[in-house]
Design an enzyme around this catalytic site. Structure first.
Site, PDB file in Angstrom:
ATOM      1  N   THR A 125      31.841  49.671  -0.639  1.00 27.27           N
ATOM      2  CA  THR A 125      30.749  48.978   0.035  1.00 27.27           C
ATOM      3  C   THR A 125      29.507  49.858   0.093  1.00 27.27           C
ATOM      4  OG1 THR A 125      30.006  48.113   2.184  1.00 27.27           O
ATOM      5  CG2 THR A 125      31.728  49.772   2.220  1.00 27.27           C
ATOM      6  N   GLU A 127      27.856  50.183   2.604  1.00 33.15           N
ATOM      7  CA  GLU A 127      27.788  50.714   3.963  1.00 33.15           C
ATOM      8  C   GLU A 127      28.155  52.191   4.045  1.00 33.15           C
ATOM      9  OE1 GLU A 127      29.153  48.332   7.240  1.00 33.15           O
ATOM     10  OE2 GLU A 127      29.169  46.531   6.012  1.00 33.15           O
ATOM     11  N   LYS A 157      36.009  53.559   4.590  1.00 29.82           N
ATOM     12  CA  LYS A 157      35.751  53.246   3.185  1.00 29.82           C
ATOM     13  C   LYS A 157      35.225  54.475   2.440  1.00 29.82           C
ATOM     14  CE  LYS A 157      36.049  49.800   1.337  1.00 29.82           C
ATOM     15  NZ  LYS A 157      37.191  49.206   0.575  1.00 29.82           N
ATOM     16  N   ASN A 252      18.456  39.031   8.829  1.00 36.38           N
ATOM     17  CA  ASN A 252      19.458  38.104   9.351  1.00 36.38           C
ATOM     18  C   ASN A 252      18.802  36.819   9.856  1.00 36.38           C
ATOM     19  OD1 ASN A 252      21.463  39.928   8.766  1.00 36.38           O
ATOM     20  ND2 ASN A 252      21.669  40.690  10.864  1.00 36.38           N
ATOM     21  N   ARG A 276      24.798  45.127  18.156  1.00 32.60           N
ATOM     22  CA  ARG A 276      26.031  45.861  17.858  1.00 32.60           C
ATOM     23  C   ARG A 276      25.775  47.372  17.962  1.00 32.60           C
ATOM     24  NH1 ARG A 276      27.280  45.081  11.858  1.00 32.60           N
ATOM     25  NH2 ARG A 276      28.450  43.235  12.487  1.00 32.60           N
ATOM     26  N   HIS A 279      24.286  49.634  14.812  1.00 28.17           N
ATOM     27  CA  HIS A 279      23.978  48.585  13.836  1.00 28.17           C
ATOM     28  C   HIS A 279      23.002  49.118  12.776  1.00 28.17           C
ATOM     29  CE1 HIS A 279      23.098  43.979  13.324  1.00 28.17           C
ATOM     30  NE2 HIS A 279      23.622  44.536  12.246  1.00 28.17           N
TER      31      HIS A 279
END
Length: 343
Positions: A125, A127, A157, A252, A276, A279
């Site tokens: 990912t 991320e 990950k 978003n 979050r 985030h």
């Protein structure tokens, strides 16, 4: 070839199996999945009668099981989609993410090394790179961007990626890694942003948006991702990382408003909620390496991909309704517990 696809009852893995079974009837596809909450065999139901597809029930972190499976099946290629993947869940319970994403990957690597796999591919990912500032639209993640994780999910990950590269360097295991931007498309579990918003909007429910909805993601239609992985496992260079992005950066809030417009629903359904923890602000992938070395480019724009996605959810209400109320678990029990699952 015989290809092991782990996590094939999930969103991206399931779409990958649909793509591969259809396009490579001469290859054998084995779908290995533990069937946790997001594993839905109804996603691959139409593949059950295909001669080049088979399902196996099991845990990638179960070393004895995996070693016996590899010894029996003699796989040529392993594509590892199996992972805990929801950031919010990793904040609540990090341990299961380490168990599956790190230890499970290690078990698969050991089995691949022991039984001479020709290519091990790790699906990762973007991320793992952390995030980019909102005011620097000139910056993008490349394969050389340092790892800088923000959540237990992305850390797990990243740990798996480092293990994969270590097995390449230490044991000469033929590996590749892909790091993709946010995927969307058919069969996505409804906890993710796009299917969640589509479903809640259809039911005229409030739409929860973190913070001010300013966080930016680079969206990739899932079939484009599947095509990219197919190219990597067949033509990618061993030991290399490939970034896969869709050139579709959206906040978003832009995504939510687009869904509402298509569905002709009012923006008054939007509700802003507490952000979050940790985030990430912006993800943006530079897929130049994929384009230059493997000739890959996304076929879908965000408009065409979203149109296709929303039409799929409108035409497959039974699928997501069964997911929302948990009935898909009954299908697993009735169809597989006594017939096709290998334990």
């Amino acid at each position: 070839m015989k290809i092991l696809v782990t996590g094939g009852a999930g969103f991206i893995g399931g779409n990958f199996l649909h793509y591969m079974v259809q396009n490579y009837p001469q290859d054998q596809m084995v779908n290995l999945d533990l069937l946790t909450y997001a594993g839905n065999l109804e996603t691959v139901k139409s593949l059950e009668d295909k001669p080049n597809y088979r399902f196996v029930h099991g845990d990638i972190a179960d070393r004895d099981f995996i070693m016996k499976l590899f010894e029996k099946e003699k796989f040529d290629i392993v594509v590892n989609f199996a992972a805990e993947s929801h950031v919010d869940r990793s904040v609540i319970n990090p341990e299961i993410f380490i168990q599956t994403n790190v230890l499970g990957t290690q078990v698969l690597l050991d089995a691949s090394k022991t039984y001479g796999i020709k290519r091990y591919h790790q699906v990762s990912t973007d991320e793992v790179y952390g995030d980019l500032p909102l005011n620097r639209t000139d910056l993008f993640f490349t394969e050389e961007t340092p790892i800088h994780t923000s959540s237990p999910y992305s850390a797990s990950k990243a740990g798996a990626d480092l293990l994969v590269l270590a097995y390449y360097r230490t044991f000469k295991l033929p590996v590749t890694i892909s790091r993709c931007s946010n995927n969307y498309g058919p069969y996505q579990f409804p906890e993710k942003l796009i299917p969640l918003i589509i479903i809640r909007a259809l039911e005229n429910q409030r739409l929860p948006i973190y913070g001010k909805g300013e966080n930016v993601r680079d969206w990739l239609y899932v079939t484009d991702h599947c095509r990219a992985i197919d190219l990597i496992i067949r033509k990618g260079k061993e030991g290399e990382v490939y970034n896969i992005g869709g050139h579709n950066e959206k906040t978003n809030l832009e995504v939510v408003k687009m869904v509402l417009k298509i569905l002709e629903k009012p923006e008054s359904l939007i509700r802003y909620v507490t952000d979050r923890p940790g985030h990430d602000l912006r993800y943006a992938i530079d897929p130049t390496k994929m384009e230059r070395e493997l000739g890959w480019k996304p076929e879908y724009t965000f408009d065409t991909g979203m149109d296709k996605t929303i039409k799929w959810y409108l035409s497959n209400k039974e699928w997501w309704q069964r997911v929302m109320n948990g009935e898909y678990r009954n299908y697993i029990k009735n169809m597989y517990d006594k017939r096709l699952i290998e334990r």
